[in-house]
Design a protein around this motif. Structure first.
Motif, PDB file in Angstrom:
ATOM      1  N   GLY A  97       0.795  -1.129  -0.179  1.00  0.00           N
ATOM      2  CA  GLY A  97      -0.047  -0.083   0.135  1.00  0.00           C
ATOM      3  C   GLY A  97       0.779   1.377   0.161  1.00  0.00           C
ATOM      4  O   GLY A  97       0.372   2.338  -0.301  1.00  0.00           O
ATOM      5  N   THR A  98       2.218   1.141   0.171  1.00  0.00           N
ATOM      6  CA  THR A  98       3.053   2.307   0.206  1.00  0.00           C
ATOM      7  C   THR A  98       4.169   2.401  -0.896  1.00  0.00           C
ATOM      8  O   THR A  98       4.530   3.454  -1.278  1.00  0.00           O
ATOM      9  CB  THR A  98       3.728   2.552   1.535  1.00  0.00           C
ATOM     10  N   GLY A  99       4.217   1.375  -1.640  1.00  0.00           N
ATOM     11  CA  GLY A  99       5.341   1.345  -2.674  1.00  0.00           C
ATOM     12  C   GLY A  99       4.734   1.805  -4.373  1.00  0.00           C
ATOM     13  O   GLY A  99       3.512   1.789  -4.227  1.00  0.00           O
ATOM     14  N   ASP A 100       5.689   1.436  -5.034  1.00  0.00           N
ATOM     15  CA  ASP A 100       5.398   1.608  -6.498  1.00  0.00           C
ATOM     16  C   ASP A 100       4.609   0.193  -6.728  1.00  0.00           C
ATOM     17  O   ASP A 100       5.516  -0.727  -6.729  1.00  0.00           O
ATOM     18  CB  ASP A 100       6.614   2.154  -7.090  1.00  0.00           C
ATOM     19  N   PRO A 101       3.618   0.363  -7.303  1.00  0.00           N
ATOM     20  CA  PRO A 101       2.950  -1.094  -8.060  1.00  0.00           C
ATOM     21  C   PRO A 101       3.937  -1.681  -9.162  1.00  0.00           C
ATOM     22  O   PRO A 101       3.669  -3.007  -9.267  1.00  0.00           O
ATOM     23  CB  PRO A 101       1.637  -0.770  -8.513  1.00  0.00           C
ATOM     24  N   ARG A 102       4.708  -0.743  -9.640  1.00  0.00           N
ATOM     25  CA  ARG A 102       5.477  -1.555 -10.639  1.00  0.00           C
ATOM     26  C   ARG A 102       6.860  -2.096 -10.047  1.00  0.00           C
ATOM     27  O   ARG A 102       7.621  -2.954 -11.013  1.00  0.00           O
ATOM     28  CB  ARG A 102       5.997  -0.458 -11.640  1.00  0.00           C
ATOM     29  N   ALA A 103       7.222  -1.781  -9.039  1.00  0.00           N
ATOM     30  CA  ALA A 103       8.340  -2.567  -8.250  1.00  0.00           C
ATOM     31  C   ALA A 103       8.510  -3.971  -8.422  1.00  0.00           C
ATOM     32  O   ALA A 103       9.642  -4.373  -8.694  1.00  0.00           O
ATOM     33  CB  ALA A 103       8.418  -2.009  -6.862  1.00  0.00           C
ATOM     34  N   PRO A 104       7.515  -4.730  -8.289  1.00  0.00           N
ATOM     35  CA  PRO A 104       7.593  -6.197  -8.031  1.00  0.00           C
ATOM     36  C   PRO A 104       8.134  -6.557  -9.750  1.00  0.00           C
ATOM     37  O   PRO A 104       8.720  -7.769  -9.719  1.00  0.00           O
ATOM     38  CB  PRO A 104       6.272  -7.003  -7.883  1.00  0.00           C
ATOM     39  N   PHE A 105       7.694  -6.008 -10.614  1.00  0.00           N
ATOM     40  CA  PHE A 105       7.848  -6.259 -11.881  1.00  0.00           C
ATOM     41  C   PHE A 105       9.273  -6.135 -12.216  1.00  0.00           C
ATOM     42  O   PHE A 105      10.046  -6.770 -12.930  1.00  0.00           O
ATOM     43  CB  PHE A 105       7.002  -5.555 -12.852  1.00  0.00           C
ATOM     44  N   ALA A 106       9.957  -4.990 -11.546  1.00  0.00           N
ATOM     45  CA  ALA A 106      11.285  -4.890 -11.900  1.00  0.00           C
ATOM     46  C   ALA A 106      12.186  -5.734 -11.231  1.00  0.00           C
ATOM     47  O   ALA A 106      13.181  -6.182 -11.667  1.00  0.00           O
ATOM     48  CB  ALA A 106      11.573  -3.133 -11.507  1.00  0.00           C
ATOM     49  N   ALA A 107      11.831  -6.076  -9.990  1.00  0.00           N
ATOM     50  CA  ALA A 107      12.615  -7.185  -9.479  1.00  0.00           C
ATOM     51  C   ALA A 107      12.499  -8.494  -9.968  1.00  0.00           C
ATOM     52  O   ALA A 107      13.492  -9.321 -10.147  1.00  0.00           O
ATOM     53  CB  ALA A 107      12.041  -7.376  -7.731  1.00  0.00           C
ATOM     54  N   LEU A 108      11.278  -8.830 -10.536  1.00  0.00           N
ATOM     55  CA  LEU A 108      11.459 -10.122 -11.289  1.00  0.00           C
ATOM     56  C   LEU A 108      12.007 -10.044 -12.590  1.00  0.00           C
ATOM     57  O   LEU A 108      12.736 -11.097 -12.857  1.00  0.00           O
ATOM     58  CB  LEU A 108       9.876 -10.422 -11.660  1.00  0.00           C
ATOM     59  N   ALA A 109      11.981  -8.964 -13.296  1.00  0.00           N
ATOM     60  CA  ALA A 109      12.652  -8.831 -14.475  1.00  0.00           C
ATOM     61  C   ALA A 109      14.470  -8.900 -14.180  1.00  0.00           C
ATOM     62  O   ALA A 109      15.196  -9.402 -14.911  1.00  0.00           O
ATOM     63  CB  ALA A 109      12.450  -7.254 -15.196  1.00  0.00           C
ATOM     64  N   GLU A 110      14.777  -8.367 -13.051  1.00  0.00           N
ATOM     65  CA  GLU A 110      16.211  -8.375 -12.607  1.00  0.00           C
ATOM     66  C   GLU A 110      16.669  -9.934 -12.390  1.00  0.00           C
ATOM     67  O   GLU A 110      17.596 -10.253 -12.740  1.00  0.00           O
ATOM     68  CB  GLU A 110      16.534  -7.644 -11.417  1.00  0.00           C
ATOM     69  N   ALA A 111      15.443 -10.898 -11.684  1.00  0.00           N
ATOM     70  CA  ALA A 111      15.912 -12.019 -11.699  1.00  0.00           C
ATOM     71  C   ALA A 111      16.064 -12.801 -12.815  1.00  0.00           C
ATOM     72  O   ALA A 111      16.952 -13.750 -13.032  1.00  0.00           O
ATOM     73  CB  ALA A 111      14.829 -12.701 -10.593  1.00  0.00           C
ATOM     74  N   MET A 112      15.117 -12.577 -13.894  1.00  0.00           N
ATOM     75  CA  MET A 112      15.150 -13.109 -15.086  1.00  0.00           C
ATOM     76  C   MET A 112      16.190 -13.139 -15.934  1.00  0.00           C
ATOM     77  O   MET A 112      16.883 -13.771 -16.444  1.00  0.00           O
ATOM     78  CB  MET A 112      13.732 -12.756 -15.819  1.00  0.00           C
ATOM     79  N   THR A 113      16.709 -11.804 -15.804  1.00  0.00           N
ATOM     80  CA  THR A 113      17.945 -11.096 -16.472  1.00  0.00           C
ATOM     81  C   THR A 113      19.304 -12.163 -15.976  1.00  0.00           C
ATOM     82  O   THR A 113      20.030 -12.591 -16.766  1.00  0.00           O
ATOM     83  CB  THR A 113      18.265  -9.778 -16.301  1.00  0.00           C
ATOM     84  N   ALA A 114      19.365 -12.275 -14.829  1.00  0.00           N
ATOM     85  CA  ALA A 114      20.326 -13.194 -14.072  1.00  0.00           C
ATOM     86  C   ALA A 114      20.098 -14.623 -14.613  1.00  0.00           C
ATOM     87  O   ALA A 114      21.307 -15.170 -14.890  1.00  0.00           O
ATOM     88  CB  ALA A 114      20.394 -13.232 -12.504  1.00  0.00           C
ATOM     89  N   LEU A 115      19.125 -15.227 -14.662  1.00  0.00           N
ATOM     90  CA  LEU A 115      18.916 -16.393 -15.319  1.00  0.00           C
ATOM     91  C   LEU A 115      19.372 -16.747 -16.493  1.00  0.00           C
ATOM     92  O   LEU A 115      19.708 -17.610 -16.865  1.00  0.00           O
ATOM     93  CB  LEU A 115      17.528 -16.737 -15.017  1.00  0.00           C
ATOM     94  N   ARG A 116      18.861 -15.715 -17.496  1.00  0.00           N
ATOM     95  CA  ARG A 116      19.185 -15.735 -18.798  1.00  0.00           C
ATOM     96  C   ARG A 116      20.720 -15.496 -19.099  1.00  0.00           C
ATOM     97  O   ARG A 116      21.418 -16.192 -19.929  1.00  0.00           O
ATOM     98  CB  ARG A 116      18.596 -14.753 -19.593  1.00  0.00           C
TER      99      ARG A 116
END
Length: 772
Positions: free
Chosen positions: A163-182
């Motif tokens: 309720g206090t953060g950016d709703p787009r933040a989880p997608f940024a974290a998940l994108a970072e994880a997928m970048t590391a995997l690739r």
């Protein structure tokens, strides 16, 4: 993510929302991100040919789960599905865009290419790569269950991070994880089409940014996000697509089911709990309490005593388990454990019902009538509405009375669909009357049947026309005489009068050329049944009578030589043919031109029963059929049995004769019970079998007597233990009713008289006054 800017600032990057397909947490997060960013356009992973169908998603009659169906225009059986549930992030994005007047497009490899590359398959583009990205991330986090990890970090968290953060933040974290995997496992991840799919996505994204401006939102599998961020050139992406095969395709929306979502197919489907996910996504508040209430209602309907106290205790236990396991919220595992312990008393049987009906669920989506469809599907839809025969995902039984017009029309429709390969219904054993005017079906509609219907559309635009054309074609190309006769039977069942002449010509040609008695005998039963069905259904089967009777005559002539000198396997097949022909001759007794046919068949049975070169199982069966028809006296049957059960006959041959005479479920056990003379012969023969050969005979005997009802076997045992009846029949008497022993037990017969008089009303005052 960088917010949109104006002036001379750098253009805003696209809003890349990487998701896991069919996840309620991802869907809520996508909705929150779209509401926050308000993008000028939305791109969704899917075949671009489906863009014209996207406005139908806003139709009032469109109810998920649904799927995009793409099939080759010239080969409808080559098809692919892109399923979407109400809790799918792609579906949420499509509905948000349509409700806000925002353009929405698909952005994946065109179906024209994917179908040409994959050939015939019944699913959409699977996330079927060499690694499981979710599994790798779960392992790195110390989880042994990828599903549980995904629920903890995505499904059970608030879409805006509390309720206090950016709703787009989880997608940024998940994108970072997928970048590391690739980076660790390679861009392709083991899937050969990833490179070309992602090239198509980048090209579509560039076109959208050029058309709609910066800040375009993209909803796609999280694995693809790093590829969409990659800096590539248009020429490089187009080079990857150059020379790819292409076919003409057609697309439409079709209903889907939760149970089909639970299979490992299309869009990374294979989610284990679509019903649970739909509940979690659709519950405005207190999802655990609402879930336990659903479970309680289901168990009460199954006659289990579940009270409100059970619901309260299950909710408490689920919350306690989640806290002990360190989970952010109650998941399906905790809810299921609580239900099993509190409401099911630890039993897996009611818990399996909960899993089947609620965790997975039987939900069938709905598509508006304005959706494109092949003409055959349109005609089928019309007939389903007219006959009030709605397609449903649950398996259900349908009993039809063919004397009623509506039920007869339903039967014809189901039989026509079977001829077309659309197996919506399958014949089942009836629960009531077994007369020819009754039919029972087991119905279940599967999404794949839309493909089968589209495939059958090459035969015609209506169910009747397509079934007629398919039947005519199959009759000409049928591989055997039996196949043609089976087709003739199906033709009458389906009510295809225009196809019947073609089938009859093919049948007459095959019958005239086929000299194999086995083939003729296999073909005869279907013809005989067809005549009877023709009478019941008023479809007219007079043309079959001449062919059927002629076929029966040829069987009567050729069967005795064909049953001579057979080995055990061939004798077993011939035994079944004799039974089938016996039934067919009975059905043909009243057919035109069948005068004397029954007598000729009786002569065949007498020949088979007395010819030593005929296998024992066939001789025994022929003897039994003559006895049942009242054409053989009980004493003569005993004499034939006595000749077989002599020391000079090999035990295996004698056992085969017994199997043919008294085996199976055709009342052989009752025959031995009521005729102690036959039972005594069998008993004496059994006791005289040499010990060295008894083991060889035992399998045949076990096969014969194991088919008897338990009560019959018990009675036979008691009779054998008691020994021969000293008061049994000692002389010749007139034959009794077919299949019964000779003689009359007057005392037992008199005991039935009072009951018969009561049933006939002869012991009532009116009955006595009438002189009964």
């Amino acid at each position: 993510m960088t917010p949109r800017t104006t002036g001379t600032a750098a253009p805003a990057e696209p809003l890349l929302l990487g998701v896991r397909h069919h996840g309620p947490g991802s869907a809520r997060a996508v909705l929150a991100a779209l509401e926050s960013a308000r993008p000028p356009a939305v791109l969704v992973e899917g075949p671009p040919e489906g863009d014209a169908l996207l406005p139908l998603a806003a139709h009032g009659r469109m109810r998920p789960p649904v799927a995009l169906l793409a099939h080759a225009a010239d080969e409808p059986g080559r098809a692919a599905f892109w399923p979407l549930a109400g809790f799918s992030p792609e579906w949420v994005a499509i509905r948000w865009a349509l409700s806000h007047g925002v353009p929405v497009r698909f952005m994946d490899l065109p179906a024209a290419h994917s179908l040409a590359l994959t050939g015939q398959r019944a699913d959409g583009p699977e996330e079927d790569r060499g690694i499981d990205p979710i599994g790798v991330l779960a392992g790195a986090a110390g989880y042994d269950d990828p599903e549980r990890w995904w629920e903890d970090v995505v499904e059970h968290r608030a879409p805006d991070g509390g309720g206090t953060g950016d709703p787009r933040a989880p997608f940024a974290a998940l994108a970072e994880a997928m970048t590391a995997l690739r980076e660790a496992y390679g861009d392709g991840g083991g899937h050969p089409q990833d490179a070309v799919r992602e090239a198509c996505m980048r090209l579509r994204l560039r076109a959208a940014r050029k058309e709609f401006g910066d800040g375009v939102a993209v909803v796609c599998g999280a694995w693809h996000v790093p590829a969409l961020r990659a800096r590539t050139t248009v020429a490089a992406d187009r080079a990857l697509l150059k020379g790819m095969p292409r076919i003409k395709v057609e697309l439409t929306w079709v209903p889907w089911t939760h149970r089909r979502l639970a299979r490992h197919s299309g869009y990374g489907a294979g989610i284990e709990s679509p019903g649970w996910y739909a509940h979690v996504f659709g519950s405005p508040d207190r999802p655990v309490e609402r879930w336990m209430t659903k479970v309680a209602g289901l168990l009460r309907d199954a006659d289990r005593p579940v009270s409100s106290a059970h619901v309260i205790e299950a909710v408490r236990l689920a919350g306690t388990l989640a806290a002990l396991r360190g989970r952010p919220a109650v998941g399906l595992t905790e809810a299921t454990d609580a239900v099993g312990a509190v409401m099911c008393d630890g039993s897996d049987v009611p818990l399996a019902l909960v899993r089947d009906r609620l965790v997975v669920g039987e939900v069938l989506g709905e598509v508006p009538e304005t959706a494109p469809a092949v003409p055959l599907q349109r005609d089928l839809d019309r007939q389903q509405r007219t006959l009030r025969l709605r397609p449903e995902p649950e398996r259900r039984e349908l009993d039809l009375d063919l004397r009623k017009d509506t039920d007869a029309a339903r039967s014809r429709l189901l039989h026509r669909l079977r001829l077309l390969g659309v197996h919506w219904g399958r014949p089942a054993a009836g629960r009531g009357s077994t007369g020819t005017f009754r039919e029972s079906w087991r119905l279940r509609w599967e999404p794949e049947l839309f493909v089968r219907t589209a495939e059958a559309g090459v035969w015609g635009t209506t169910v009747l026309g397509a079934a007629t054309a398919r039947t005519e074609s199959d009759a000409v190309s049928a591989p055997s005489l039996a196949a043609v006769t089976a087709l003739a039977e199906q033709c009458l069942l389906a009510g295809l009068p225009d196809a019947l002449p073609v089938v009859m010509r093919a049948l007459a040609d095959r019958a005239a050329l086929d000299a194999d008695v086995g083939h003729l005998a296999d073909a005869l039963p279907a013809l005989a049944r067809s005549l009877r069905y023709g009478d019941v259904r008023s479809t007219g089967g007079a043309a079959l009578a001449e062919v059927a009777v002629g076929l029966a005559e040829r069987v009567c002539v050729g069967l005795p030589p064909a049953c001579t000198g057979l080995d055990a396997d061939a004798a077993a097949e011939a035994h079944l043919r004799v039974d089938a022909v016996q039934t067919a001759i009975g059905l043909l007794a009243d057919a035109r031109g069948a005068d004397g046919l029954s007598g000729r068949w009786s002569g065949v049975l007498r020949t088979l029963s007395t010819r030593d070169t005929v296998a024992g199982v066939i001789r025994g069966r022929a003897t039994r059929l003559l006895l049942d028809d009242g054409l053989l006296a009980g004493s003569e049957a005993a004499r034939l049995m006595g000749l077989v059960l002599t020391p000079g006959t090999p035990p295996a041959d004698a056992a085969a004769w017994i199997e043919g005479f008294a085996g199976g479920a055709a009342g052989g056990g009752l025959l031995l019970v009521h005729d102690e003379r036959l039972l005594a012969l069998v008993d004496a023969w059994l006791t005289d079998i040499p010990a060295g050969t008894f083991d060889d005979v035992l399998p045949l005997l076990r096969r014969t007597f194991s088919a008897y009802e338990p009560g019959v076997r018990r009675t036979l045992g008691e009779l054998v233990r008691r020994g021969p009846d000293p008061g049994g029949a000692t002389g010749e008497v007139a034959p009794a009713a077919p299949g019964f022993g000779e003689g009359l037990d007057a005392e037992r017969a008199d005991a039935v008289v009072p009951v018969v008089r009561l049933l006939l009303g002869l012991d009532t005052p009116a009955g006595r006054a009438g002189g009964g």
